[in-house]
Design an enzyme around this catalytic site. Structure first.
Site, PDB file in Angstrom:
ATOM      1  N   GLY A  63      40.392  -8.467 -18.181  1.00 15.27           N
ATOM      2  CA  GLY A  63      39.635  -9.473 -17.443  1.00 15.27           C
ATOM      3  C   GLY A  63      39.210 -10.661 -18.277  1.00 15.27           C
ATOM      4  N   SER A  64      38.320 -11.463 -17.677  1.00 13.69           N
ATOM      5  CA  SER A  64      37.960 -12.779 -18.222  1.00 13.69           C
ATOM      6  C   SER A  64      37.376 -12.724 -19.622  1.00 13.69           C
ATOM      7  CB  SER A  64      36.939 -13.431 -17.298  1.00 13.69           C
ATOM      8  OG  SER A  64      36.379 -14.560 -17.924  1.00 13.69           O
ATOM      9  N   THR A  65      37.671 -13.781 -20.391  1.00 12.49           N
ATOM     10  CA  THR A  65      37.131 -13.886 -21.751  1.00 12.49           C
ATOM     11  C   THR A  65      35.620 -14.128 -21.733  1.00 12.49           C
ATOM     12  OG1 THR A  65      37.574 -16.261 -21.811  1.00 12.49           O
ATOM     13  CG2 THR A  65      39.275 -14.804 -22.684  1.00 12.49           C
ATOM     14  N   VAL A  66      35.090 -14.516 -20.576  1.00  8.25           N
ATOM     15  CA  VAL A  66      33.640 -14.675 -20.457  1.00  8.25           C
ATOM     16  C   VAL A  66      32.951 -13.319 -20.659  1.00  8.25           C
ATOM     17  CG1 VAL A  66      31.804 -15.333 -18.853  1.00  8.25           C
ATOM     18  CG2 VAL A  66      33.859 -16.700 -18.983  1.00  8.25           C
ATOM     19  N   GLY A  67      33.710 -12.251 -20.489  1.00 10.30           N
ATOM     20  CA  GLY A  67      33.204 -10.898 -20.731  1.00 10.30           C
ATOM     21  C   GLY A  67      32.533 -10.753 -22.092  1.00 10.30           C
TER      22      GLY A  67
END
Lengths: 138, 392
Positions: A63-67
Protein backbone atom coordinates in the site's frame (compact mmCIF):
# COMPACT_ATOMS: atom_id res chain seq x y z
CA UNK A 1 12.75 -22.19 25.39
CA UNK A 2 15.46 -20.16 23.78
CA UNK A 3 15.47 -20.14 20.00
CA UNK A 4 17.45 -17.56 18.04
CA UNK A 5 16.39 -16.64 14.49
CA UNK A 6 19.00 -14.87 12.40
CA UNK A 7 17.92 -12.22 9.92
CA UNK A 8 19.10 -8.88 8.57
CA UNK A 9 19.45 -5.83 10.84
CA UNK A 10 17.54 -2.82 9.47
CA UNK A 11 16.78 -0.34 12.23
CA UNK A 12 18.90 -0.45 15.39
CA UNK A 13 17.72 -0.87 18.97
CA UNK A 14 17.00 -3.84 21.22
CA UNK A 15 13.46 -4.42 22.45
CA UNK A 16 11.71 -7.22 24.30
CA UNK A 17 7.97 -7.81 24.06
CA UNK A 18 5.08 -10.06 23.20
CA UNK A 19 4.83 -11.15 19.58
CA UNK A 20 1.79 -10.40 17.45
CA UNK A 21 2.13 -12.52 14.33
CA UNK A 22 0.31 -12.22 11.02
CA UNK A 23 0.43 -14.35 7.91
CA UNK A 24 -0.74 -11.43 5.77
CA UNK A 25 0.92 -8.30 4.38
CA UNK A 26 -0.11 -5.15 6.22
CA UNK A 27 -0.86 -1.65 4.93
CA UNK A 28 -0.39 1.03 7.56
CA UNK A 29 -2.36 3.62 5.57
CA UNK A 30 -5.97 2.52 5.80
CA UNK A 31 -4.99 -0.72 7.55
CA UNK A 32 -4.15 0.60 11.02
CA UNK A 33 -6.18 3.29 12.78
CA UNK A 34 -3.72 6.07 13.69
CA UNK A 35 -5.95 7.14 16.59
CA UNK A 36 -6.20 3.77 18.33
CA UNK A 37 -3.47 1.48 16.97
CA UNK A 38 -6.08 -1.12 16.04
CA UNK A 39 -5.79 -3.06 12.79
CA UNK A 40 -8.71 -2.10 10.56
CA UNK A 41 -7.73 -3.79 7.28
CA UNK A 42 -10.64 -5.85 6.00
CA UNK A 43 -10.14 -9.64 5.89
CA UNK A 44 -6.86 -9.30 7.77
CA UNK A 45 -5.95 -11.95 10.34
CA UNK A 46 -5.08 -9.17 12.83
CA UNK A 47 -8.35 -7.29 12.25
CA UNK A 48 -9.42 -5.63 15.51
CA UNK A 49 -6.09 -6.38 17.30
CA UNK A 50 -4.00 -3.61 18.84
CA UNK A 51 -0.39 -3.28 17.68
CA UNK A 52 0.49 -1.12 20.70
CA UNK A 53 3.68 -2.33 22.40
CA UNK A 54 3.65 -5.56 20.37
CA UNK A 55 6.58 -7.07 18.54
CA UNK A 56 4.76 -6.93 15.23
CA UNK A 57 5.66 -9.81 12.91
CA UNK A 58 4.27 -9.97 9.36
CA UNK A 59 5.54 -11.00 5.91
CA UNK A 60 5.86 -7.49 4.43
CA UNK A 61 4.04 -4.20 4.00
CA UNK A 62 1.92 -3.08 1.09
CA UNK A 63 0.00 0.00 0.00
CA UNK A 64 0.68 3.72 0.06
CA UNK A 65 4.03 5.19 1.07
CA UNK A 66 2.08 7.51 3.37
CA UNK A 67 1.91 4.41 5.58
CA UNK A 68 5.39 5.36 6.88
CA UNK A 69 3.91 8.51 8.43
CA UNK A 70 1.18 6.46 10.12
CA UNK A 71 3.89 4.50 11.94
CA UNK A 72 5.49 7.76 13.06
CA UNK A 73 2.18 9.12 14.24
CA UNK A 74 1.40 5.92 16.20
CA UNK A 75 4.82 5.99 17.88
CA UNK A 76 4.37 9.63 18.94
CA UNK A 77 1.08 8.69 20.63
CA UNK A 78 2.64 5.62 22.28
CA UNK A 79 0.38 3.40 20.21
CA UNK A 80 3.10 1.95 18.03
CA UNK A 81 4.77 -1.46 18.08
CA UNK A 82 7.90 -2.10 20.19
CA UNK A 83 9.68 -3.71 17.27
CA UNK A 84 8.97 -4.96 13.75
CA UNK A 85 9.94 -8.31 12.24
CA UNK A 86 9.37 -8.91 8.52
CA UNK A 87 9.92 -11.72 6.08
CA UNK A 88 10.97 -9.31 3.34
CA UNK A 89 11.09 -5.64 4.22
CA UNK A 90 9.62 -3.08 1.84
CA UNK A 91 10.37 0.67 1.68
CA UNK A 92 7.12 1.78 3.33
CA UNK A 93 7.70 -0.15 6.54
CA UNK A 94 11.48 0.44 6.66
CA UNK A 95 11.07 4.21 6.29
CA UNK A 96 8.26 4.11 8.86
CA UNK A 97 10.47 2.23 11.34
CA UNK A 98 13.36 4.68 10.75
CA UNK A 99 11.31 7.81 11.42
CA UNK A 100 9.34 6.21 14.28
CA UNK A 101 12.56 4.84 15.77
CA UNK A 102 11.27 1.28 16.02
CA UNK A 103 13.90 -1.51 15.92
CA UNK A 104 13.42 -3.66 12.84
CA UNK A 105 14.77 -6.93 11.47
CA UNK A 106 13.86 -8.75 8.25
CA UNK A 107 14.76 -12.00 6.44
CA UNK A 108 13.07 -13.89 9.25
CA UNK A 109 10.69 -16.77 8.72
CA UNK A 110 7.87 -15.21 10.76
CA UNK A 111 5.92 -18.49 10.83
CA UNK A 112 8.50 -19.68 13.40
CA UNK A 113 7.16 -17.08 15.82
CA UNK A 114 3.76 -17.43 17.47
CA UNK A 115 1.44 -14.76 18.78
CA UNK A 116 2.01 -14.59 22.54
CA UNK A 117 5.70 -15.59 22.42
CA UNK A 118 8.00 -13.42 24.49
CA UNK A 119 10.68 -12.33 22.04
CA UNK A 120 13.70 -10.06 21.93
CA UNK A 121 14.47 -8.20 18.71
CA UNK A 122 18.02 -6.98 18.20
CA UNK A 123 18.08 -4.44 15.39
CA UNK A 124 21.86 -4.25 15.65
CA UNK A 125 22.64 -7.94 15.19
CA UNK A 126 19.55 -8.72 13.13
CA UNK A 127 18.30 -11.43 15.48
CA UNK A 128 14.99 -12.42 17.01
CA UNK A 129 15.22 -14.50 20.19
CA UNK A 130 12.17 -16.46 21.28
CA UNK A 131 12.53 -16.44 25.06
CA UNK A 132 9.28 -17.96 26.17
CA UNK A 133 6.38 -19.70 24.53
CA UNK A 134 3.06 -20.13 26.32
CA UNK A 135 1.87 -23.71 26.44
CA UNK A 136 -1.04 -24.23 24.08
CA UNK A 137 -4.01 -26.38 25.05
CA UNK A 138 -3.85 -29.18 22.50
CA UNK B 1 26.81 1.45 1.72
CA UNK B 2 29.81 3.74 1.43
CA UNK B 3 29.27 7.21 2.88
CA UNK B 4 31.54 10.23 2.38
CA UNK B 5 32.93 11.95 5.47
CA UNK B 6 30.27 14.67 5.20
CA UNK B 7 27.45 12.13 4.71
CA UNK B 8 28.75 10.28 7.76
CA UNK B 9 28.52 13.48 9.83
CA UNK B 10 24.94 14.05 8.71
CA UNK B 11 24.11 10.42 9.53
CA UNK B 12 25.56 10.82 13.01
CA UNK B 13 23.43 13.87 13.70
CA UNK B 14 26.07 16.59 13.47
CA UNK B 15 23.83 18.63 11.16
CA UNK B 16 20.72 18.23 13.30
CA UNK B 17 17.81 15.82 13.67
CA UNK B 18 15.98 16.62 10.42
CA UNK B 19 18.96 16.01 8.14
CA UNK B 20 19.95 12.98 10.22
CA UNK B 21 16.47 11.49 9.81
CA UNK B 22 16.50 12.21 6.07
CA UNK B 23 19.95 10.64 5.74
CA UNK B 24 18.87 7.58 7.74
CA UNK B 25 15.90 7.08 5.41
CA UNK B 26 18.18 7.17 2.36
CA UNK B 27 20.84 4.92 3.88
CA UNK B 28 18.33 2.32 5.05
CA UNK B 29 16.69 2.26 1.61
CA UNK B 30 20.12 2.01 0.06
CA UNK B 31 20.90 -0.97 2.31
CA UNK B 32 17.58 -2.55 1.46
CA UNK B 33 18.25 -2.37 -2.28
CA UNK B 34 22.03 -2.95 -2.20
CA UNK B 35 23.04 0.55 -3.30
CA UNK B 36 26.77 1.12 -2.91
CA UNK B 37 26.57 4.91 -2.49
CA UNK B 38 24.43 8.03 -2.68
CA UNK B 39 24.38 10.03 -5.92
CA UNK B 40 23.48 13.71 -6.45
CA UNK B 41 20.07 14.50 -7.93
CA UNK B 42 18.93 17.43 -10.05
CA UNK B 43 15.50 17.68 -8.44
CA UNK B 44 13.04 16.04 -6.07
CA UNK B 45 9.29 15.81 -6.50
CA UNK B 46 7.39 14.96 -3.34
CA UNK B 47 4.01 13.27 -3.02
CA UNK B 48 1.85 13.13 0.09
CA UNK B 49 0.11 16.52 0.05
CA UNK B 50 -3.62 15.98 -0.11
CA UNK B 51 -5.21 16.00 3.32
CA UNK B 52 -7.93 13.76 1.89
CA UNK B 53 -5.49 10.92 1.24
CA UNK B 54 -3.04 11.69 4.08
CA UNK B 55 -5.21 12.43 7.05
CA UNK B 56 -3.43 13.77 10.15
CA UNK B 57 -0.64 11.19 10.30
CA UNK B 58 2.14 13.06 8.49
CA UNK B 59 1.44 16.52 9.86
CA UNK B 60 3.39 15.92 13.08
CA UNK B 61 6.36 14.53 11.20
CA UNK B 62 6.42 17.39 8.69
CA UNK B 63 6.07 19.86 11.54
CA UNK B 64 8.97 18.33 13.43
CA UNK B 65 11.18 18.51 10.32
CA UNK B 66 10.14 22.06 9.35
CA UNK B 67 10.63 23.33 12.91
CA UNK B 68 14.35 22.60 12.74
CA UNK B 69 14.75 25.00 9.83
CA UNK B 70 15.87 22.21 7.49
CA UNK B 71 15.71 23.22 3.82
CA UNK B 72 15.70 21.37 0.51
CA UNK B 73 19.18 21.17 -1.05
CA UNK B 74 17.94 20.85 -4.65
CA UNK B 75 15.03 22.18 -6.69
CA UNK B 76 12.02 20.48 -5.13
CA UNK B 77 8.33 20.48 -5.94
CA UNK B 78 5.13 18.90 -4.58
CA UNK B 79 2.13 17.05 -5.97
CA UNK B 80 -1.44 18.38 -6.13
CA UNK B 81 -3.34 19.02 -2.91
CA UNK B 82 -7.01 18.48 -2.14
CA UNK B 83 -8.00 22.15 -2.53
CA UNK B 84 -7.68 24.73 -5.29
CA UNK B 85 -6.58 28.29 -4.69
CA UNK B 86 -9.55 29.80 -6.46
CA UNK B 87 -11.89 28.15 -4.02
CA UNK B 88 -14.09 25.84 -6.10
CA UNK B 89 -13.54 23.13 -3.49
CA UNK B 90 -13.47 25.41 -0.48
CA UNK B 91 -17.22 25.68 0.00
CA UNK B 92 -17.56 21.88 -0.12
CA UNK B 93 -15.34 21.08 2.88
CA UNK B 94 -15.37 22.16 6.55
CA UNK B 95 -13.10 24.91 7.87
CA UNK B 96 -10.91 22.45 9.82
CA UNK B 97 -10.16 20.52 6.65
CA UNK B 98 -9.12 23.72 4.88
CA UNK B 99 -6.85 24.64 7.77
CA UNK B 100 -5.19 21.21 7.79
CA UNK B 101 -4.70 21.28 4.02
CA UNK B 102 -3.19 24.75 4.12
CA UNK B 103 -0.93 23.75 6.97
CA UNK B 104 0.49 20.79 5.03
CA UNK B 105 1.27 23.02 2.03
CA UNK B 106 2.78 25.64 4.36
CA UNK B 107 5.07 23.07 6.02
CA UNK B 108 6.50 21.95 2.67
CA UNK B 109 6.97 25.58 1.68
CA UNK B 110 8.84 26.23 4.90
CA UNK B 111 11.27 23.48 3.93
CA UNK B 112 11.96 25.23 0.63
CA UNK B 113 9.82 22.86 -1.40
CA UNK B 114 7.99 24.77 -4.11
CA UNK B 115 4.19 24.45 -3.85
CA UNK B 116 3.67 23.92 -7.59
CA UNK B 117 0.88 21.52 -6.55
CA UNK B 118 1.00 19.59 -9.80
CA UNK B 119 1.63 16.01 -10.89
CA UNK B 120 3.39 17.36 -14.01
CA UNK B 121 6.45 19.15 -12.58
CA UNK B 122 8.11 18.64 -15.99
CA UNK B 123 5.87 21.34 -17.47
CA UNK B 124 7.09 23.78 -14.80
CA UNK B 125 10.76 22.90 -15.24
CA UNK B 126 11.92 20.20 -17.62
CA UNK B 127 14.72 18.05 -16.21
CA UNK B 128 17.84 17.61 -18.32
CA UNK B 129 18.20 14.45 -20.34
CA UNK B 130 20.35 11.99 -18.42
CA UNK B 131 19.85 13.74 -15.08
CA UNK B 132 19.14 11.76 -11.92
CA UNK B 133 15.96 12.66 -10.02
CA UNK B 134 14.09 11.52 -6.92
CA UNK B 135 10.47 11.82 -7.97
CA UNK B 136 7.50 10.33 -6.18
CA UNK B 137 4.49 10.86 -8.45
CA UNK B 138 4.30 7.59 -10.38
CA UNK B 139 2.96 9.12 -13.61
CA UNK B 140 5.76 11.69 -13.58
CA UNK B 141 8.30 8.94 -12.88
CA UNK B 142 7.29 6.98 -15.97
CA UNK B 143 7.17 10.17 -18.05
CA UNK B 144 10.63 11.25 -16.89
CA UNK B 145 12.20 7.86 -17.59
CA UNK B 146 10.40 7.10 -20.86
CA UNK B 147 9.83 10.46 -22.56
CA UNK B 148 12.35 12.88 -21.03
CA UNK B 149 15.25 10.47 -20.73
CA UNK B 150 15.92 11.29 -17.07
CA UNK B 151 16.55 8.65 -14.43
CA UNK B 152 14.41 8.16 -11.38
CA UNK B 153 13.11 5.37 -9.21
CA UNK B 154 9.50 5.39 -8.18
CA UNK B 155 9.99 7.10 -4.83
CA UNK B 156 7.48 7.24 -2.03
CA UNK B 157 6.48 10.51 -0.36
CA UNK B 158 8.91 10.15 2.56
CA UNK B 159 11.92 9.04 0.50
CA UNK B 160 11.44 11.86 -2.03
CA UNK B 161 11.24 14.30 0.87
CA UNK B 162 14.44 12.86 2.37
CA UNK B 163 16.15 13.22 -1.02
CA UNK B 164 15.00 16.83 -1.26
CA UNK B 165 16.62 17.62 2.10
CA UNK B 166 19.86 15.78 1.34
CA UNK B 167 20.04 16.46 -2.42
CA UNK B 168 20.94 12.84 -3.08
CA UNK B 169 19.41 9.43 -3.62
CA UNK B 170 20.74 5.89 -3.15
CA UNK B 171 22.17 4.50 -6.37
CA UNK B 172 19.99 1.51 -7.22
CA UNK B 173 17.17 0.47 -9.53
CA UNK B 174 16.57 2.83 -12.44
CA UNK B 175 19.64 4.92 -11.63
CA UNK B 176 21.65 2.03 -13.10
CA UNK B 177 21.75 1.57 -16.88
CA UNK B 178 21.37 -2.23 -16.69
CA UNK B 179 17.91 -1.82 -15.15
CA UNK B 180 16.75 0.25 -18.12
CA UNK B 181 17.25 -2.66 -20.51
CA UNK B 182 13.97 -3.83 -22.04
CA UNK B 183 12.85 -7.26 -20.86
CA UNK B 184 9.66 -7.80 -22.87
CA UNK B 185 8.44 -7.01 -26.38
CA UNK B 186 4.87 -5.75 -26.61
CA UNK B 187 3.32 -5.81 -30.06
CA UNK B 188 0.28 -3.56 -30.45
CA UNK B 189 -1.62 -5.03 -33.39
CA UNK B 190 -4.25 -2.35 -33.67
CA UNK B 191 -3.99 1.34 -34.47
CA UNK B 192 -4.51 3.52 -31.39
CA UNK B 193 -6.69 6.50 -32.19
CA UNK B 194 -7.06 8.47 -28.97
CA UNK B 195 -5.23 9.30 -25.75
CA UNK B 196 -7.85 7.21 -23.94
CA UNK B 197 -6.89 4.14 -25.97
CA UNK B 198 -3.27 4.69 -24.98
CA UNK B 199 -4.46 4.81 -21.38
CA UNK B 200 -6.46 1.60 -21.73
CA UNK B 201 -3.36 -0.07 -23.22
CA UNK B 202 -1.37 1.15 -20.20
CA UNK B 203 -3.81 -0.37 -17.71
CA UNK B 204 -3.76 -3.70 -19.57
CA UNK B 205 0.04 -3.75 -19.75
CA UNK B 206 0.51 -2.70 -16.13
CA UNK B 207 -1.55 -5.67 -14.98
CA UNK B 208 0.28 -8.10 -17.24
CA UNK B 209 3.87 -6.88 -17.06
CA UNK B 210 4.05 -6.23 -13.29
CA UNK B 211 7.51 -4.57 -13.24
CA UNK B 212 9.04 -5.65 -16.56
CA UNK B 213 10.50 -3.06 -18.93
CA UNK B 214 8.61 -3.16 -22.23
CA UNK B 215 9.48 -2.13 -25.74
CA UNK B 216 6.04 -1.20 -27.11
CA UNK B 217 5.97 -1.50 -30.89
CA UNK B 218 3.20 -0.58 -33.29
CA UNK B 219 2.68 2.93 -31.92
CA UNK B 220 2.47 5.27 -34.90
CA UNK B 221 3.29 8.91 -34.22
CA UNK B 222 2.11 9.02 -30.61
CA UNK B 223 1.66 12.54 -29.28
CA UNK B 224 3.26 13.54 -26.01
CA UNK B 225 -0.20 13.46 -24.39
CA UNK B 226 -0.71 9.87 -25.61
CA UNK B 227 2.53 8.71 -24.00
CA UNK B 228 1.65 10.56 -20.82
CA UNK B 229 -1.66 8.67 -20.63
CA UNK B 230 0.02 5.37 -21.41
CA UNK B 231 2.67 5.87 -18.73
CA UNK B 232 0.27 7.11 -16.04
CA UNK B 233 -1.92 4.06 -16.62
CA UNK B 234 1.03 1.63 -16.66
CA UNK B 235 2.08 2.90 -13.24
CA UNK B 236 -1.46 2.70 -11.85
CA UNK B 237 -2.09 -0.97 -12.49
CA UNK B 238 1.52 -2.16 -12.26
CA UNK B 239 5.05 -1.32 -11.16
CA UNK B 240 6.59 -0.61 -14.56
CA UNK B 241 8.52 2.66 -14.40
CA UNK B 242 10.01 2.88 -17.89
CA UNK B 243 8.88 1.90 -21.39
CA UNK B 244 10.16 2.33 -24.91
CA UNK B 245 7.56 3.39 -27.48
CA UNK B 246 8.41 2.71 -31.12
CA UNK B 247 6.78 2.03 -34.47
CA UNK B 248 9.09 -0.89 -35.21
CA UNK B 249 10.90 -3.15 -32.81
CA UNK B 250 14.61 -2.35 -32.43
CA UNK B 251 17.01 -5.23 -33.29
CA UNK B 252 18.21 -5.76 -29.73
CA UNK B 253 14.67 -6.42 -28.49
CA UNK B 254 13.64 -8.84 -31.24
CA UNK B 255 14.26 -11.98 -29.25
CA UNK B 256 12.62 -10.94 -26.01
CA UNK B 257 9.55 -12.61 -24.55
CA UNK B 258 6.53 -11.39 -26.57
CA UNK B 259 3.13 -10.07 -25.62
CA UNK B 260 0.65 -9.25 -28.38
CA UNK B 261 -2.24 -6.83 -27.87
CA UNK B 262 -4.98 -7.15 -30.49
CA UNK B 263 -8.03 -5.03 -31.16
CA UNK B 264 -10.33 -7.16 -29.02
CA UNK B 265 -8.00 -7.10 -25.99
CA UNK B 266 -7.73 -3.34 -26.19
CA UNK B 267 -11.49 -2.93 -26.60
CA UNK B 268 -12.09 -5.04 -23.50
CA UNK B 269 -9.46 -3.13 -21.49
CA UNK B 270 -11.15 0.11 -22.55
CA UNK B 271 -14.67 -1.07 -21.64
CA UNK B 272 -13.56 -2.55 -18.33
CA UNK B 273 -12.55 0.92 -17.14
CA UNK B 274 -16.19 2.06 -17.04
CA UNK B 275 -18.34 1.04 -14.08
CA UNK B 276 -21.56 2.54 -15.44
CA UNK B 277 -23.17 4.22 -18.44
CA UNK B 278 -25.15 6.88 -16.61
CA UNK B 279 -25.09 10.60 -17.29
CA UNK B 280 -22.14 12.11 -15.39
CA UNK B 281 -22.32 14.86 -12.75
CA UNK B 282 -18.75 15.74 -13.56
CA UNK B 283 -16.64 15.50 -16.69
CA UNK B 284 -12.96 15.67 -15.81
CA UNK B 285 -9.91 16.00 -18.04
CA UNK B 286 -6.40 16.72 -16.83
CA UNK B 287 -5.13 13.59 -15.13
CA UNK B 288 -2.20 13.92 -15.30
CA UNK B 289 -2.49 17.73 -15.44
CA UNK B 290 -2.85 19.11 -18.99
CA UNK B 291 -0.01 20.59 -20.98
CA UNK B 292 -0.43 23.92 -22.75
CA UNK B 293 -1.14 21.98 -25.96
CA UNK B 294 -3.87 19.94 -24.32
CA UNK B 295 -5.55 23.03 -22.85
CA UNK B 296 -5.47 24.58 -26.32
CA UNK B 297 -7.01 21.43 -27.76
CA UNK B 298 -9.83 21.40 -25.20
CA UNK B 299 -10.46 25.11 -25.81
CA UNK B 300 -10.85 24.44 -29.54
CA UNK B 301 -13.28 21.59 -28.93
CA UNK B 302 -15.55 23.63 -26.63
CA UNK B 303 -15.39 26.83 -28.66
CA UNK B 304 -18.93 28.11 -29.26
CA UNK B 305 -20.52 25.35 -27.16
CA UNK B 306 -22.20 25.40 -23.79
CA UNK B 307 -21.61 23.03 -20.88
CA UNK B 308 -24.84 21.49 -19.59
CA UNK B 309 -26.22 23.16 -16.49
CA UNK B 310 -26.22 19.98 -14.41
CA UNK B 311 -22.64 18.99 -15.36
CA UNK B 312 -19.38 20.21 -13.85
CA UNK B 313 -16.72 20.28 -16.56
CA UNK B 314 -13.23 20.42 -15.06
CA UNK B 315 -9.91 20.83 -16.82
CA UNK B 316 -7.05 20.41 -14.33
CA UNK B 317 -3.68 22.08 -14.98
CA UNK B 318 -0.84 23.50 -12.94
CA UNK B 319 -0.97 27.21 -12.10
CA UNK B 320 2.14 27.54 -14.24
CA UNK B 321 0.42 26.22 -17.37
CA UNK B 322 -2.80 28.05 -16.57
CA UNK B 323 -0.95 31.37 -16.47
CA UNK B 324 0.45 30.69 -19.94
CA UNK B 325 -2.92 29.62 -21.35
CA UNK B 326 -5.00 32.72 -20.52
CA UNK B 327 -6.91 32.86 -23.83
CA UNK B 328 -7.70 29.13 -23.83
CA UNK B 329 -8.79 29.35 -20.20
CA UNK B 330 -11.16 32.17 -21.20
CA UNK B 331 -12.62 30.06 -24.01
CA UNK B 332 -13.19 27.06 -21.72
CA UNK B 333 -14.74 29.20 -18.98
CA UNK B 334 -16.91 31.05 -21.50
CA UNK B 335 -18.35 27.66 -22.44
CA UNK B 336 -19.13 27.02 -18.78
CA UNK B 337 -16.15 24.83 -17.89
CA UNK B 338 -13.67 25.36 -15.08
CA UNK B 339 -9.91 25.37 -15.42
CA UNK B 340 -8.79 24.20 -11.99
CA UNK B 341 -5.31 24.36 -10.49
CA UNK B 342 -3.54 22.98 -7.39
CA UNK B 343 -5.69 19.88 -7.13
CA UNK B 344 -6.64 16.70 -8.88
CA UNK B 345 -10.10 15.18 -8.93
CA UNK B 346 -8.80 11.90 -7.50
CA UNK B 347 -7.30 13.46 -4.36
CA UNK B 348 -10.14 15.88 -3.63
CA UNK B 349 -13.53 15.47 -1.96
CA UNK B 350 -15.63 14.58 -5.03
CA UNK B 351 -18.59 13.15 -3.16
CA UNK B 352 -18.83 16.29 -1.03
CA UNK B 353 -19.14 18.21 -4.31
CA UNK B 354 -22.13 16.06 -5.17
CA UNK B 355 -20.44 13.80 -7.71
CA UNK B 356 -21.91 10.30 -8.08
CA UNK B 357 -20.79 9.66 -11.63
CA UNK B 358 -17.51 10.87 -13.06
CA UNK B 359 -16.67 10.83 -16.76
CA UNK B 360 -13.02 11.09 -17.76
CA UNK B 361 -10.56 10.46 -20.55
CA UNK B 362 -7.90 9.45 -18.02
CA UNK B 363 -7.40 5.72 -17.56
CA UNK B 364 -5.54 6.42 -14.32
CA UNK B 365 -8.51 8.30 -12.87
CA UNK B 366 -10.93 5.63 -14.12
CA UNK B 367 -8.74 3.00 -12.43
CA UNK B 368 -8.54 4.74 -9.04
CA UNK B 369 -11.74 6.75 -8.64
CA UNK B 370 -14.23 3.94 -7.94
CA UNK B 371 -12.22 3.02 -4.81
CA UNK B 372 -10.53 6.30 -3.88
CA UNK B 373 -13.55 8.53 -4.46
CA UNK B 374 -16.37 5.98 -4.27
CA UNK B 375 -17.88 7.27 -7.52
CA UNK B 376 -19.10 5.53 -10.67
CA UNK B 377 -16.88 6.05 -13.67
CA UNK B 378 -17.45 6.42 -17.38
CA UNK B 379 -14.24 6.15 -19.33
CA UNK B 380 -14.22 7.77 -22.79
CA UNK B 381 -12.15 9.75 -25.28
CA UNK B 382 -11.71 13.50 -24.86
CA UNK B 383 -14.10 14.10 -27.75
CA UNK B 384 -16.79 11.90 -26.20
CA UNK B 385 -16.23 13.63 -22.86
CA UNK B 386 -16.87 17.02 -24.40
CA UNK B 387 -19.86 15.76 -26.41
CA UNK B 388 -21.41 14.52 -23.17
CA UNK B 389 -20.53 17.63 -21.14
CA UNK B 390 -21.99 20.10 -23.65
CA UNK B 391 -25.43 20.71 -25.15
CA UNK B 392 -25.79 19.45 -28.72
Amino acid sequence: MDLELKGRPLVSGVKRGIALVSKKPLSFLGGVDPETGLVTEKNHDLMGKSIKDAVLCFPHGHGSTVGSYVLYSLAKKNLGPKAIVNGTADPVVVVGAVIADVPMVDKIDVSQIRTGDTVEVDGEKGTVKILERKKTCT
Amino acid sequence: MHLTAEEEKVYNGERGWAYQTAMKILVKLGDLFDAEKLIPIESAHVSGISYKTLGDAPIEFLEALAKTGAKAKVASTVNPSGLDYEGIMRSAVPETVKEKQEKIVELYKKMGIKPVLTCTPYYVSKPKQGSHLAWAESSAVVYANSVLGSWTNREGGPSALASALIGKTPNYGLHKPENHEPSVRVKVETGLKSEAEYGALGIFLGKNLVDKVPVIEGLRYPREADLKQLGAALASSGMTSVFYPCSRCPKKAENLEKLAVDELTLKKAFEDLSTCSEEPDMVFVGCPHCSLNEVRHVARLVQGRKVKENVMFWVCVSRHVKAKAALHVQAIEAAGGKVVSDLCAVVTWLRELGVDTLMTNSAKTAFYSPTMNKVNVRFATLKQCIETACYK
